[in-house]
Scaffold this motif. Structure first.
Motif, PDB file in Angstrom:
ATOM      1  N   CYS A   1       7.229   5.438 -53.420  1.00  0.00           N
ATOM      2  CA  CYS A   1       7.045   5.245 -54.810  1.00  0.00           C
ATOM      3  C   CYS A   1       7.281   3.779 -55.219  1.00  0.00           C
TER       4      CYS A   1
ATOM      5  N   SER B   1       3.369   0.941 -60.577  1.00  0.00           N
ATOM      6  CA  SER B   1       1.627   1.021 -60.658  1.00  0.00           C
ATOM      7  C   SER B   1       1.031  -0.259 -60.724  1.00  0.00           C
TER       8      SER B   1
ATOM      9  N   VAL C   1       4.932   4.480 -60.176  1.00  0.00           N
ATOM     10  CA  VAL C   1       5.861   4.906 -61.171  1.00  0.00           C
ATOM     11  C   VAL C   1       6.066   3.871 -62.192  1.00  0.00           C
TER      12      VAL C   1
ATOM     13  N   GLU D   1      12.990   4.912 -62.181  1.00  0.00           N
ATOM     14  CA  GLU D   1      12.125   6.190 -61.745  1.00  0.00           C
ATOM     15  C   GLU D   1      11.754   6.260 -60.417  1.00  0.00           C
ATOM     16  N   ALA D   2      11.479   5.339 -59.825  1.00  0.00           N
ATOM     17  CA  ALA D   2      11.486   5.087 -58.337  1.00  0.00           C
ATOM     18  C   ALA D   2      12.500   5.838 -57.381  1.00  0.00           C
TER      19      ALA D   2
ATOM     20  N   ASN E   1      12.909   9.462 -58.250  1.00  0.00           N
ATOM     21  CA  ASN E   1      12.069  10.076 -57.344  1.00  0.00           C
ATOM     22  C   ASN E   1      12.611  10.305 -55.991  1.00  0.00           C
TER      23      ASN E   1
ATOM     24  N   SER F   1      10.304  13.583 -54.440  1.00  0.00           N
ATOM     25  CA  SER F   1       8.959  13.159 -54.810  1.00  0.00           C
ATOM     26  C   SER F   1       8.404  12.150 -53.787  1.00  0.00           C
TER      27      SER F   1
END
Length: 142
Positions: free
Chosen positions: A61, A64, A84, A89-90, A93, A98
């Motif tokens: 992750c 972006s 991400v 969020e990373a 995840n 994820s």
């Protein structure tokens, strides 16, 4: 046949008390050392670089915004990179599965470990070398 000893003098009683205290300290020290050893063994990471993660086929992750820069450095990341929006969020995840690894700014990881400004992620550790240095600038009106 059992034997028992009971101190009768004050000196003998003090000696028994000191010996009992000594035995208690030795056992407590052994237990603490064993617990520390077992925890340290469990928390060591098998992944120590980006190459090790790529070779293991793990998902990464990362923000972006830096995806293309990272792929230019490590082309094998193209199929393993999960974009991400932010560090929280990373890390979330990672917890959900994820992705297994996250590429973050060191400051973001340190803040997450302390739980500052995002969910607490004190179970995450930094491994490997710096991958990408990004210069920051502050525009001013002339």
């Amino acid at each position: 046949a059992s034997s028992s000893y009971e101190a009768k003098s004050l000196g003998g009683k003090i000696l028994n008390l000191a010996f009992g205290f000594f035995i208690m300290i030795v056992i407590a020290s052994y237990t603490a050392n064993l617990a520390s050893f077992l925890v340290a063994k469990a928390s060591t990471s098998k992944i120590d670089s980006i190459e090790a993660g790529i070779n293991a086929g793990m998902k990464f992750c990362g923000l972006s915004a830096i995806r293309e820069s990272l792929i230019s450095l490590e082309p094998e990341l193209r199929n393993l990179f999960v974009p991400v929006a932010n560090a929280n969020e990373a890390l979330t995840n990672m917890d959900s599965g994820s992705c297994q690894l996250a590429i973050l700014a060191k400051l973001n990881l340190e803040n997450a470990q302390r739980g500052e400004g995002m969910d607490a992620h004190c179970n995450k550790v930094a491994v490997g070398e710096v991958l990408l240095a990004i210069g920051n600038a502050m525009p001013i009106r002339s």
